[in-house]
Design a protein around this motif. Structure first.
Motif, short mmCIF file in Angstrom:
data_model
loop_
_atom_site.label_atom_id
_atom_site.label_comp_id
_atom_site.label_asym_id
_atom_site.label_seq_id
_atom_site.Cartn_x
_atom_site.Cartn_y
_atom_site.Cartn_z
N GLY A 180 0.81 -1.20 0.00
CA GLY A 180 0.00 0.00 0.00
C GLY A 180 0.85 1.25 0.00
O GLY A 180 0.41 2.31 -0.48
N ASN A 181 2.06 1.15 0.51
CA ASN A 181 2.96 2.30 0.57
C ASN A 181 3.79 2.46 -0.71
O ASN A 181 4.56 3.41 -0.83
CB ASN A 181 3.89 2.17 1.77
N TRP A 182 3.64 1.52 -1.65
CA TRP A 182 4.36 1.64 -2.91
C TRP A 182 3.64 2.60 -3.84
O TRP A 182 2.43 2.84 -3.70
CB TRP A 182 4.46 0.28 -3.60
N ALA A 183 4.35 3.13 -4.78
CA ALA A 183 3.73 3.98 -5.81
C ALA A 183 2.83 3.11 -6.69
O ALA A 183 3.08 1.91 -6.87
CB ALA A 183 4.80 4.67 -6.65
N ALA A 184 1.79 3.70 -7.24
CA ALA A 184 0.84 2.94 -8.05
C ALA A 184 1.49 2.29 -9.26
O ALA A 184 1.01 1.25 -9.76
CB ALA A 184 -0.31 3.84 -8.49
N ASP A 185 2.59 2.87 -9.78
CA ASP A 185 3.25 2.32 -10.97
C ASP A 185 4.46 1.47 -10.62
O ASP A 185 5.26 1.11 -11.49
CB ASP A 185 3.66 3.46 -11.91
N ASP A 186 4.61 1.11 -9.35
CA ASP A 186 5.74 0.27 -8.93
C ASP A 186 5.59 -1.10 -9.59
O ASP A 186 4.54 -1.75 -9.48
CB ASP A 186 5.71 0.11 -7.39
N ASP A 232 -6.43 6.26 0.62
CA ASP A 232 -5.92 7.63 0.67
C ASP A 232 -4.51 7.68 1.25
O ASP A 232 -3.69 8.52 0.85
CB ASP A 232 -6.85 8.51 1.51
N THR A 233 -4.26 6.79 2.19
CA THR A 233 -2.93 6.78 2.82
C THR A 233 -2.03 5.69 2.25
O THR A 233 -0.83 5.69 2.52
CB THR A 233 -3.07 6.57 4.34
N ARG A 234 -2.59 4.77 1.47
CA ARG A 234 -1.81 3.68 0.89
C ARG A 234 -2.12 3.60 -0.61
O ARG A 234 -2.95 2.80 -1.04
CB ARG A 234 -2.11 2.36 1.59
N PRO A 235 -1.45 4.41 -1.42
CA PRO A 235 -1.76 4.53 -2.84
C PRO A 235 -1.62 3.25 -3.65
O PRO A 235 -2.28 3.08 -4.69
CB PRO A 235 -0.78 5.61 -3.33
N GLY A 236 -0.75 2.35 -3.22
CA GLY A 236 -0.54 1.13 -3.98
C GLY A 236 -1.71 0.18 -3.93
O GLY A 236 -1.84 -0.72 -4.79
N TRP A 237 -2.56 0.31 -2.93
CA TRP A 237 -3.67 -0.63 -2.77
C TRP A 237 -4.64 -0.62 -3.94
O TRP A 237 -5.10 -1.66 -4.39
CB TRP A 237 -4.43 -0.31 -1.48
N SER A 238 -5.00 0.57 -4.39
CA SER A 238 -5.99 0.67 -5.45
C SER A 238 -5.55 -0.10 -6.68
O SER A 238 -6.32 -0.89 -7.26
CB SER A 238 -6.22 2.15 -5.80
N ARG A 239 -4.31 0.13 -7.10
CA ARG A 239 -3.79 -0.56 -8.29
C ARG A 239 -3.68 -2.05 -8.04
O ARG A 239 -4.02 -2.87 -8.91
CB ARG A 239 -2.41 0.02 -8.64
N LEU A 240 -3.22 -2.45 -6.86
CA LEU A 240 -3.06 -3.87 -6.54
C LEU A 240 -4.42 -4.58 -6.55
O LEU A 240 -4.55 -5.66 -7.14
CB LEU A 240 -2.40 -4.02 -5.16
N THR A 241 -5.41 -3.97 -5.91
CA THR A 241 -6.75 -4.58 -5.87
C THR A 241 -7.31 -4.73 -7.28
O THR A 241 -7.89 -5.78 -7.63
CB THR A 241 -7.70 -3.70 -5.03
N GLU A 242 -7.13 -3.71 -8.09
CA GLU A 242 -7.63 -3.75 -9.47
C GLU A 242 -6.98 -4.88 -10.26
O GLU A 242 -7.67 -5.62 -10.98
CB GLU A 242 -7.35 -2.41 -10.14
N LEU A 243 -5.68 -5.02 -10.13
CA LEU A 243 -4.96 -6.06 -10.87
C LEU A 243 -5.35 -7.47 -10.41
O LEU A 243 -5.50 -8.38 -11.23
CB LEU A 243 -3.45 -5.86 -10.71
N ILE A 244 -5.50 -7.65 -9.10
CA ILE A 244 -5.90 -8.96 -8.59
C ILE A 244 -7.26 -9.34 -9.15
O ILE A 244 -7.49 -10.48 -9.60
CB ILE A 244 -5.93 -8.96 -7.05
N GLN A 245 -8.21 -8.40 -9.14
CA GLN A 245 -9.54 -8.68 -9.67
C GLN A 245 -9.48 -9.01 -11.16
O GLN A 245 -10.17 -9.93 -11.62
CB GLN A 245 -10.45 -7.48 -9.42
N GLN A 246 -8.69 -8.27 -11.90
CA GLN A 246 -8.57 -8.53 -13.34
C GLN A 246 -8.02 -9.93 -13.60
O GLN A 246 -8.54 -10.66 -14.46
CB GLN A 246 -7.65 -7.48 -13.98
N LYS A 247 -7.00 -10.30 -12.87
CA LYS A 247 -6.38 -11.61 -13.07
C LYS A 247 -7.32 -12.74 -12.70
O LYS A 247 -7.35 -13.79 -13.36
CB LYS A 247 -5.08 -11.69 -12.27
#
Length: 256
Positions: A180-186, A232-247
């Motif tokens: 969650g603390n990683w950048a969204a594009d990590d 809001d405090t953990r930007p990496g979560w949104s991208r991670l959740t989206e990718l897990i759902q897609q996969k």
């Protein structure tokens, strides 16, 4: 003492203020004495006695509206009225005691907002290596789930308990929360999403579900509130959740 005493003296003798006496007058609890030749009201022993009686009952917690009927009652009616007041006071004491206990529990955190079973899960987390910040997010999440999907809360707790018994699942969840603390594009997020998807496919029972959510008219809104909590405090979560759902979708897996 034929002339009586002034309102100030009556207040002093009765142990109240002049303002309080006027309140008693307005509520019809004590009749206003007649004025003397100088235009001042003079209080006699009858009025003073009534003032003291009203003050005692008011000090005991009897509402002003209930004092008049008590003082005007006689014999068994008076006893019955006092018994009713005692019952009312007992209930109020119980309510205040419950509120005090709630405040005391609040002093230890949000535990008052969660049942013992949920608190037991939170208590396990430090021993499994979760950080204080992780626990705060978990506590808030549990409170939200309980509020938004109360009928599925026990099942949700059972899933968490099941997951905490699996060392690999615990390790992945801790890694997910760190992400969650990683950048969204990590680039690590893509790798972790793949690992999490395979993990859930290997054991679908570990995939968090909310029983009863799909039956609600506003299920999407409730789901979004829960899914995006903490982003809001953990930007990496949104991208991670989206990718897990897609996969998971690409495999045909049924998502909760």
């Amino acid at each position: 003492m034929t002339d009586g005493i002034t309102i100030g003296q009556a207040a002093a003798f009765a142990g109240i203020t002049v303002k309080t006496i006027r309140v008693y007058h307005r509520n019809g609890l004590v009749e206003e004495p007649r004025r003397d030749s100088s235009g001042y009201r003079r209080y006699g022993t009858a009025e003073l006695l009534r003032l003291v009686q009203v003050r005692i009952l008011a000090g005991a917690g009897v509402p002003l509206a209930g004092i008049g009927p008590i003082l005007d009652a006689e014999g068994e009616d008076f006893t019955t009225a006092l018994d009713q007041v005692e019952d009312d006071l007992t209930r109020r004491i119980e309510e205040l005691t419950a509120r005090r206990d709630t405040l005391r529990r609040l002093a230890t955190g949000d535990r008052v907002l969660l049942p013992d079973r949920a608190c037991a899960i939170l208590d396990r987390m430090p021993g499994l290596g979760f950080s204080t910040e992780d626990m705060a997010i978990a506590r808030e999440g549990l409170i939200l789930v309980r509020a938004l999907v109360p009928e599925g809360f026990d099942d949700y707790l059972a899933q968490i308990e099941h997951g905490l018994d699996d060392p690999r699942h615990v390790a992945l969840i801790k890694l997910t929360w760190s992400a969650g603390n990683w950048a969204a594009d990590d680039p690590r997020i893509e790798e972790l999403a793949e690992e999490m998807a395979q993990h859930f496919l290997a054991d679908p029972s570990l995939l968090p579900t909310l029983t009863g959510l799909q039956d609600k008219d506003d299920a999407t809104t409730r789901h979004d509130l829960l899914t995006h909590h903490g982003e809001d405090t953990r930007p990496g979560w949104s991208r991670l959740t989206e990718l897990i759902q897609q996969k998971l979708h690409t495999t045909g897996a049924e998502l909760p």
